[in-house]
Design a protein around this motif. Structure first.
Motif, PDB file in Angstrom:
ATOM      1  N   UNK A   1       0.829  -1.210   0.000  1.00 28.72           N
ATOM      2  CA  UNK A   1       0.000   0.000   0.000  1.00 28.72           C
ATOM      3  C   UNK A   1       0.862   1.258   0.000  1.00 28.72           C
ATOM      4  N   UNK A   2       1.949   1.219   0.764  1.00 26.87           N
ATOM      5  CA  UNK A   2       2.850   2.379   0.785  1.00 26.87           C
ATOM      6  C   UNK A   2       3.463   2.594  -0.594  1.00 26.87           C
ATOM      7  N   UNK A   3       3.936   1.491  -1.192  1.00 28.08           N
ATOM      8  CA  UNK A   3       4.595   1.590  -2.504  1.00 28.08           C
ATOM      9  C   UNK A   3       3.617   2.106  -3.557  1.00 28.08           C
ATOM     10  N   UNK A   4       2.427   1.531  -3.587  1.00 24.47           N
ATOM     11  CA  UNK A   4       1.460   1.954  -4.595  1.00 24.47           C
ATOM     12  C   UNK A   4       0.961   3.371  -4.329  1.00 24.47           C
ATOM     13  N   UNK A   5       0.855   3.736  -3.053  1.00 22.38           N
ATOM     14  CA  UNK A   5       0.471   5.107  -2.741  1.00 22.38           C
ATOM     15  C   UNK A   5       1.509   6.101  -3.231  1.00 22.38           C
ATOM     16  N   UNK A   6       2.786   5.769  -2.984  1.00 21.61           N
ATOM     17  CA  UNK A   6       3.857   6.626  -3.472  1.00 21.61           C
ATOM     18  C   UNK A   6       3.876   6.714  -4.980  1.00 21.61           C
ATOM     19  N   UNK A   7       3.642   5.574  -5.619  1.00 20.72           N
ATOM     20  CA  UNK A   7       3.626   5.569  -7.077  1.00 20.72           C
ATOM     21  C   UNK A   7       2.428   6.334  -7.622  1.00 20.72           C
ATOM     22  N   UNK A   8       1.316   6.312  -6.886  1.00 15.84           N
ATOM     23  CA  UNK A   8       0.171   7.096  -7.322  1.00 15.84           C
ATOM     24  C   UNK A   8       0.511   8.578  -7.403  1.00 15.84           C
ATOM     25  N   UNK A   9       1.228   9.060  -6.397  1.00 14.18           N
ATOM     26  CA  UNK A   9       1.669  10.459  -6.420  1.00 14.18           C
ATOM     27  C   UNK A   9       2.666  10.681  -7.554  1.00 14.18           C
ATOM     28  N   UNK A  10       3.556   9.710  -7.737  1.00 13.88           N
ATOM     29  CA  UNK A  10       4.539   9.844  -8.802  1.00 13.88           C
ATOM     30  C   UNK A  10       3.872   9.870 -10.184  1.00 13.88           C
ATOM     31  N   UNK A  11       2.809   9.092 -10.330  1.00 16.85           N
ATOM     32  CA  UNK A  11       2.068   9.111 -11.586  1.00 16.85           C
ATOM     33  C   UNK A  11       1.472  10.494 -11.832  1.00 16.85           C
ATOM     34  N   UNK A 247       3.664   2.083 -12.175  1.00 14.87           N
ATOM     35  CA  UNK A 247       2.717   1.423 -11.280  1.00 14.87           C
ATOM     36  C   UNK A 247       3.042  -0.052 -11.109  1.00 14.87           C
ATOM     37  N   UNK A 248       3.424  -0.703 -12.200  1.00 16.76           N
ATOM     38  CA  UNK A 248       3.706  -2.144 -12.122  1.00 16.76           C
ATOM     39  C   UNK A 248       5.036  -2.436 -11.459  1.00 16.76           C
ATOM     40  N   UNK A 249       6.037  -1.596 -11.738  1.00 11.29           N
ATOM     41  CA  UNK A 249       7.377  -1.857 -11.240  1.00 11.29           C
ATOM     42  C   UNK A 249       7.462  -2.027  -9.733  1.00 11.29           C
ATOM     43  N   UNK A 250       6.824  -1.152  -8.943  1.00 12.43           N
ATOM     44  CA  UNK A 250       6.905  -1.310  -7.489  1.00 12.43           C
ATOM     45  C   UNK A 250       6.270  -2.586  -6.966  1.00 12.43           C
ATOM     46  N   UNK A 251       5.341  -3.193  -7.728  1.00 13.04           N
ATOM     47  CA  UNK A 251       4.792  -4.461  -7.259  1.00 13.04           C
ATOM     48  C   UNK A 251       5.882  -5.523  -7.203  1.00 13.04           C
ATOM     49  N   UNK A 252       6.865  -5.427  -8.099  1.00 14.83           N
ATOM     50  CA  UNK A 252       8.014  -6.333  -8.034  1.00 14.83           C
ATOM     51  C   UNK A 252       8.850  -6.028  -6.793  1.00 14.83           C
ATOM     52  N   UNK A 253       8.950  -4.745  -6.449  1.00 18.95           N
ATOM     53  CA  UNK A 253       9.682  -4.354  -5.247  1.00 18.95           C
ATOM     54  C   UNK A 253       9.123  -5.062  -4.017  1.00 18.95           C
TER      55      UNK A 253
END
Length: 474
Positions: A1-11, A247-253
């Protein structure tokens, strides 16, 4: 959730970059920078040499090994920067654009900066410091956009885009280094490094093959159709595929350290991968369906007049959907250390992609997009079957899950397209939200289908569990 939240802002930052800079710069400016990036990015693979992933995936990592890896990445970055400077005239000659000589020399600094940052990012990922990674991932492009916008407003042209890339790399290095909280010492002899190098080299070979296939479209457009056509295609790519990758990349993280720990338990691995496919498909897949159906008003809203890229964006959305269906297989390859098998599969998939794109370029940039989407349509079922040959992963449930995701994405796309046609001529600021509502209604209607409803409930349970754990730990 943290990663996707951060990526949402980055998007949002990425979209802001597209919206702001597309109105200040022209297709040729983007085309010139895209030509350099097509060459720079392939060298980035050798700069990292797969050592970041090797460090994350390793069961044990000593400080001496971490230091040696930092020096390896930094040394490779410096060597590649010097090589890029020496090759700058050749790159300019390849595309027939003299301006690329100095542009390549300037952007070569990215190799050094990214090389120094690689192991800091790997360390934060390995320790699951996702909040810190998210802060770095947002702050760097945000500051870079501000600098680029100022430069573009003052007539810098394509140099504004070059400065944006360099500032982003420099800020990312500063922040990740500070958050990691360590400085490399001197490189040490007698430290076991063979496993990292073997894993990294094998993975780098796969990444190189995949990069060559993924960027054959840009190279062919640049060499055969020119900078302006490449710039137009690049805007469509930046509008859709770059945010999708972010968005997809952090899911690998997140998935890689988890799957690496449960890889000896087939039942847990199967459950994790299936839930991962559901999470990606019912979120990103549905969003891509919306983009495909409402491509015309979305492009008009985001890019403004003068960018005729709606058909290309719709085709790339289809390609992105097929990529997403297969993405969970990539997690399994890395977590199980199957880099050789991944390279073999990538060779087959890349050959397919090159053939489709070479045929498509005969019909212009829209033909290239058709070829790219066709390649991924043919590739995704093959990719899941391929991984099942070397692991205990059962692909039947994944195929069925993908079919349900395609149903949802198709329904959302159809509803959005019908709405866009009905509102043709209206301002895109009105049309896009209405298309989103229509797509959401189609999504909700499909919840009457029991398997789709179970998938969505599984996703809801996963999100609630993540939120409850975050709250309890907080």
């Amino acid at each position: 959730m943290v990663v996707l939240g951060g990526q949402g802002v980055r998007i949002l930052v990425q979209i802001a970059s597209v919206v702001v800079l597309s109105r200040m710069l022209g297709p040729r400016d983007y085309g010139l920078v895209a030509m350099v990036l097509a060459v720079v990015a392939v060298a980035e693979i050798f700069r990292d040499l797969g050592l970041s992933t090797a460090a994350i995936q390793a069961k044990e990592l000593s400080r001496e090994q971490q230091t040696n890896l930092w020096w390896l990445n930094s040394g490779l970055g410096l060597a590649l920067a010097l090589l890029a400077i020496a090759a700058a005239p050749l790159i300019a000659a390849l595309y027939g654009e003299p301006a690329l000589t100095m542009l390549t020399v300037a952007m070569a600094g990215m190799f050094v900066l990214n090389g120094m940052a690689a192991q800091y990012r790997a360390d934060l990922t390995r320790r699951m410091r996702f909040t810190r990674l998210a802060v770095a991932g947002v702050a760097a492009p945000l500051l870079a956009l501000a600098v680029a916008a100022c430069a573009a407003a003052n007539g810098a042209g394509y140099w504004a885009l070059a400065v944006q890339q360099l500032v982003q790399s420099a800020v990312a290095l500063a922040i990740t280094g500070a958050f990691a909280g360590w400085l490399p010492g001197r490189p040490r002899r007698g430290v076991e490094m063979g496993g990292f190098l073997r894993f990294g080299w094998s993975l780098a070979g796969t990444q190189l093959i995949n990069y060559a296939a993924s960027n054959i479209d840009s190279v062919l457009i640049g060499t055969r159709l020119g900078a302006e056509q490449l710039g137009t295609y690049n805007r469509a790519w930046q509008l859709l595929m770059t945010p999708l990758g972010q968005l997809r990349g952090p899911t690998t993280t997140v998935a890689l350290p988890v799957l690496s720990r449960i890889r000896d338990n087939p039942a847990l691995t199967q459950r994790f991968v299936q839930r991962g496919q559901v999470a990606l498909g019912y979120s990103l897949g549905a969003g891509l369906g919306l983009v495909a159906g409402a491509a015309a008003p979305i492009c008009a809203l985001m890019l403004g007049p003068g960018w005729d890229v709606a058909a290309i964006v719709a085709l790339l959305a289809c390609a992105g959907l097929f990529q997403t269906l297969a993405y969970v297989g990539y997690w399994v390859y890395l977590a199980h250390g199957l880099t050789t098998e991944l390279r073999h599969y990538t060779l087959v998939a890349s050959a397919l992609k090159v053939v489709c794109v070479v045929i498509g370029v005969q019909y212009g940039i829209t033909g290239v997009a058709v070829g790219y989407a066709t390649a991924h349509l043919l590739e995704w079922p093959l990719s899941l079957w391929w991984i099942s040959r070397r692991t205990q992963l059962r692909v039947g449930p994944l195929y069925l899950g993908a079919a349900r995701i395609l149903l949802v994405a198709g329904a959302v796309a159809a509803a959005a397209y019908a709405t866009a046609q009905a509102l043709h001529g209206q301002h895109p600021a009105v049309t896009v939200p209405v298309c989103a509502v229509a797509g959401a209604a189609a999504y909700a209607l499909l919840l009457i289908v029991p398997p789709v409803r179970r998938d969505v409930m599984s996703l809801v349970v996963t999100v609630r569990g993540a939120l409850s754990q975050k709250i309890s730990r907080g």
